[in-house]
Motif scaffolding. Structure first.
Motif, PDB file in Angstrom:
ATOM      1  N   LYS A  73     -39.665   1.318   2.347  1.00 39.17           N
ATOM      2  CA  LYS A  73     -40.171   1.170   3.716  1.00 39.17           C
ATOM      3  C   LYS A  73     -39.128   1.546   4.766  1.00 39.17           C
ATOM      4  CE  LYS A  73     -43.757  -2.277   2.717  1.00 39.17           C
ATOM      5  NZ  LYS A  73     -43.719  -2.117   1.256  1.00 39.17           N
ATOM      6  N   THR A  74     -37.851   1.343   4.464  1.00 38.78           N
ATOM      7  CA  THR A  74     -36.782   1.712   5.397  1.00 38.78           C
ATOM      8  C   THR A  74     -36.027   2.950   4.935  1.00 38.78           C
ATOM      9  OG1 THR A  74     -35.188   0.259   4.270  1.00 38.78           O
ATOM     10  CG2 THR A  74     -36.473  -0.690   6.089  1.00 38.78           C
ATOM     11  N   ASP A  75     -36.298   3.410   3.712  1.00 36.28           N
ATOM     12  CA  ASP A  75     -35.591   4.530   3.081  1.00 36.28           C
ATOM     13  C   ASP A  75     -34.094   4.245   2.991  1.00 36.28           C
ATOM     14  OD1 ASP A  75     -36.172   6.764   1.668  1.00 36.28           O
ATOM     15  OD2 ASP A  75     -36.363   8.123   3.366  1.00 36.28           O
ATOM     16  N   ARG A  76     -33.786   3.021   2.675  1.00 37.82           N
ATOM     17  CA  ARG A  76     -32.402   2.587   2.470  1.00 37.82           C
ATOM     18  C   ARG A  76     -32.072   2.727   0.985  1.00 37.82           C
ATOM     19  NH1 ARG A  76     -28.951  -1.139   5.237  1.00 37.82           N
ATOM     20  NH2 ARG A  76     -27.573  -2.318   3.850  1.00 37.82           N
ATOM     21  N   VAL A  77     -30.940   3.356   0.671  1.00 34.09           N
ATOM     22  CA  VAL A  77     -30.557   3.661  -0.701  1.00 34.09           C
ATOM     23  C   VAL A  77     -29.184   3.064  -0.997  1.00 34.09           C
ATOM     24  CG1 VAL A  77     -30.015   5.505  -2.344  1.00 34.09           C
ATOM     25  CG2 VAL A  77     -31.876   5.809  -0.691  1.00 34.09           C
ATOM     26  N   SER A  78     -29.062   2.406  -2.131  1.00 40.37           N
ATOM     27  CA  SER A  78     -27.763   1.914  -2.604  1.00 40.37           C
ATOM     28  C   SER A  78     -27.438   2.621  -3.910  1.00 40.37           C
ATOM     29  CB  SER A  78     -27.795   0.400  -2.826  1.00 40.37           C
ATOM     30  OG  SER A  78     -28.007  -0.271  -1.597  1.00 40.37           O
ATOM     31  N   TYR A  93     -26.701   3.631   2.154  1.00 38.96           N
ATOM     32  CA  TYR A  93     -26.948   4.458   3.327  1.00 38.96           C
ATOM     33  C   TYR A  93     -28.439   4.515   3.629  1.00 38.96           C
ATOM     34  CZ  TYR A  93     -28.371   8.177   0.034  1.00 38.96           C
ATOM     35  OH  TYR A  93     -28.999   8.897  -0.935  1.00 38.96           O
ATOM     36  N   LEU A  94     -28.746   4.860   4.873  1.00 36.62           N
ATOM     37  CA  LEU A  94     -30.104   5.140   5.276  1.00 36.62           C
ATOM     38  C   LEU A  94     -30.305   6.647   5.213  1.00 36.62           C
ATOM     39  CD1 LEU A  94     -30.434   2.795   8.379  1.00 36.62           C
ATOM     40  CD2 LEU A  94     -31.646   2.541   6.208  1.00 36.62           C
ATOM     41  N   ARG A  95     -31.405   7.077   4.643  1.00 36.06           N
ATOM     42  CA  ARG A  95     -31.618   8.508   4.514  1.00 36.06           C
ATOM     43  C   ARG A  95     -31.793   9.182   5.873  1.00 36.06           C
ATOM     44  NH1 ARG A  95     -35.102  11.128   1.824  1.00 36.06           N
ATOM     45  NH2 ARG A  95     -33.540  12.597   1.079  1.00 36.06           N
ATOM     46  N   SER A  96     -32.120   8.401   6.895  1.00 40.94           N
ATOM     47  CA  SER A  96     -32.190   8.962   8.242  1.00 40.94           C
ATOM     48  C   SER A  96     -30.818   9.410   8.741  1.00 40.94           C
ATOM     49  CB  SER A  96     -32.783   7.934   9.215  1.00 40.94           C
ATOM     50  OG  SER A  96     -31.994   6.754   9.230  1.00 40.94           O
ATOM     51  N   GLU A  97     -29.751   8.882   8.142  1.00 39.42           N
ATOM     52  CA  GLU A  97     -28.396   9.272   8.522  1.00 39.42           C
ATOM     53  C   GLU A  97     -28.092  10.721   8.147  1.00 39.42           C
ATOM     54  OE1 GLU A  97     -25.888   6.547   6.492  1.00 39.42           O
ATOM     55  OE2 GLU A  97     -26.420   4.824   7.755  1.00 39.42           O
ATOM     56  N   LEU A  98     -28.884  11.261   7.224  1.00 42.03           N
ATOM     57  CA  LEU A  98     -28.616  12.619   6.758  1.00 42.03           C
ATOM     58  C   LEU A  98     -28.867  13.647   7.853  1.00 42.03           C
ATOM     59  CD1 LEU A  98     -30.302  12.344   3.259  1.00 42.03           C
ATOM     60  CD2 LEU A  98     -27.871  12.193   3.793  1.00 42.03           C
ATOM     61  N   ILE A 109     -24.512  12.776  -3.088  1.00 43.42           N
ATOM     62  CA  ILE A 109     -25.129  11.563  -3.616  1.00 43.42           C
ATOM     63  C   ILE A 109     -26.621  11.561  -3.340  1.00 43.42           C
ATOM     64  CG2 ILE A 109     -25.284   9.049  -3.281  1.00 43.42           C
ATOM     65  CD1 ILE A 109     -22.221   9.062  -3.012  1.00 43.42           C
ATOM     66  N   ASP A 110     -27.015  11.976  -2.143  1.00 45.52           N
ATOM     67  CA  ASP A 110     -28.436  12.004  -1.831  1.00 45.52           C
ATOM     68  C   ASP A 110     -29.176  13.029  -2.683  1.00 45.52           C
ATOM     69  OD1 ASP A 110     -30.599  10.973  -0.035  1.00 45.52           O
ATOM     70  OD2 ASP A 110     -30.764  13.120   0.390  1.00 45.52           O
ATOM     71  N   ALA A 111     -28.544  14.170  -2.957  1.00 43.95           N
ATOM     72  CA  ALA A 111     -29.168  15.159  -3.846  1.00 43.95           C
ATOM     73  C   ALA A 111     -29.396  14.553  -5.230  1.00 43.95           C
ATOM     74  CB  ALA A 111     -28.296  16.407  -3.940  1.00 43.95           C
ATOM     75  N   SER A 112     -28.443  13.764  -5.691  1.00 43.82           N
ATOM     76  CA  SER A 112     -28.604  13.103  -6.987  1.00 43.82           C
ATOM     77  C   SER A 112     -29.721  12.063  -6.932  1.00 43.82           C
ATOM     78  CB  SER A 112     -27.290  12.436  -7.405  1.00 43.82           C
ATOM     79  OG  SER A 112     -26.294  13.393  -7.661  1.00 43.82           O
ATOM     80  N   PHE A 113     -29.804  11.343  -5.813  1.00 44.52           N
ATOM     81  CA  PHE A 113     -30.874  10.355  -5.672  1.00 44.52           C
ATOM     82  C   PHE A 113     -32.242  11.016  -5.748  1.00 44.52           C
ATOM     83  CE2 PHE A 113     -33.928   8.428  -2.649  1.00 44.52           C
ATOM     84  CZ  PHE A 113     -34.241   7.302  -3.392  1.00 44.52           C
ATOM     85  N   ILE A 114     -32.403  12.134  -5.029  1.00 46.76           N
ATOM     86  CA  ILE A 114     -33.682  12.835  -5.052  1.00 46.76           C
ATOM     87  C   ILE A 114     -34.000  13.310  -6.468  1.00 46.76           C
ATOM     88  CG2 ILE A 114     -34.941  14.855  -4.216  1.00 46.76           C
ATOM     89  CD1 ILE A 114     -34.670  12.600  -2.194  1.00 46.76           C
ATOM     90  N   ASN A 115     -33.011  13.897  -7.130  1.00 43.72           N
ATOM     91  CA  ASN A 115     -33.197  14.347  -8.510  1.00 43.72           C
ATOM     92  C   ASN A 115     -33.666  13.209  -9.413  1.00 43.72           C
ATOM     93  OD1 ASN A 115     -32.380  16.469 -10.778  1.00 43.72           O
ATOM     94  ND2 ASN A 115     -31.588  14.480 -11.404  1.00 43.72           N
ATOM     95  N   ASP A 116     -32.947  12.096  -9.379  1.00 42.33           N
ATOM     96  CA  ASP A 116     -33.216  10.999 -10.291  1.00 42.33           C
ATOM     97  C   ASP A 116     -34.546  10.316  -9.972  1.00 42.33           C
ATOM     98  OD1 ASP A 116     -30.690  11.789 -10.955  1.00 42.33           O
ATOM     99  OD2 ASP A 116     -29.711   9.885 -10.483  1.00 42.33           O
TER     100      ASP A 116
END
Length: 240
Positions: A73-78, A93-98, A109-116
């Motif tokens: 809901k917040t697109d917060r990723v740990s 981080y919040l993905r909005s920070e990208l 790290i975000d690319a890895s998150f999307i992949n996984d």
């Protein structure tokens, strides 16, 4: 979610020559999106407050893992894992920070998150990723092993995301669940990766596939520590 994964190019030259004559009445694009996503419980996705999982991959003797917790809901990723040099990393981080000039480390790290996350939740992206074209080509023989499946081709646009122009061939059972798939990075004629979707497990009201051995058997992607926390509850529900 508009970003798309930078998949691991783990298997090459597998499933060449997949264009075979299909049989059976093809579904409309909207029907096939919903049919597959509902088979994995997308109708209950709004209940999800938090999702955690560990992505694991083995190639030969090499193993790697990355652990995530996502608040949709917040697109917060740990994240907890290691960087390219093997140094331990732990951050949130919040993905909005990208959108605000992120560091190179955060981009990776975000690319890895999307992949996984795509490995775990790809059926839902059929509904979420409206820019992707989804085509039901009818019934086909499975690329590996006996049996048939409905071949659904998912094509992403040639711009945007981490790997534009990706194409996925899904082979889907009558229950709407994926049996096998082939990933074509950037729309390459030959598959970059081919794998099975195995070990379907209930995750609260959702269904997830936890094991993805490659067609050649030399690579395996799988998930552990998969759990979900639903709205109104503080209890983690593990996949079982």
């Amino acid at each position: 979610m508009r970003d798309r994964p930078r998949f691991l190019a783990m298997v090459t030259g597998v499933l060449a020559g997949l264009v075979i004559c299909g049989t059976g009445n093809a579904q409309t694009e909207q029907d096939v999106r919903q049919h597959i996503a509902k088979a994995y419980g997308i109708q209950s996705w709004a209940q999800v407050e938090q999702l955690r999982f560990t992505f694991r991959v083995q190639r030969g003797k090499e193993q790697r893992s990355r652990s995530w917790m996502w608040e949709p809901k917040t697109d917060r990723v740990s994240f907890q894992g290691a960087d390219k040099q093997g140094k331990p990393v732990k951050l949130t981080y919040l993905r909005s920070e990208l959108n605000a000039q992120p560091t190179q480390e955060l981009k990776e790290i975000d690319a890895s998150f999307i992949n996984d996350q795509y490995w775990l939740l790809f059926p839902f992206h059929l509904v979420w990723d409206r820019a992707a074209k989804v085509e039901d080509t009818g019934m086909h023989e499975l690329p590996r092993g006996p049996g048939n499946g409905r071949r659904v081709v998912v094509t992403y646009p040639p711009n945007g995301g981490y790997t534009p122009g990706d194409v996925y061939e899904l082979f889907v059972g009558e229950d709407g669940r994926i049996i096998q798939w082939a990933y074509h990075q950037g729309g390459a004629p030959k598959p970059t990766l081919a794998a099975s979707w195995e070990e379907n497990r209930h995750l609260g009201p959702l269904v997830v596939s936890l094991n993805h051995p490659s067609a050649k058997g030399d690579v395996r992607v799988w998930f552990t520590e998969v759990a979900v926390k639903l709205a109104g509850s503080e209890r983690w529900i593990a996949a079982n």
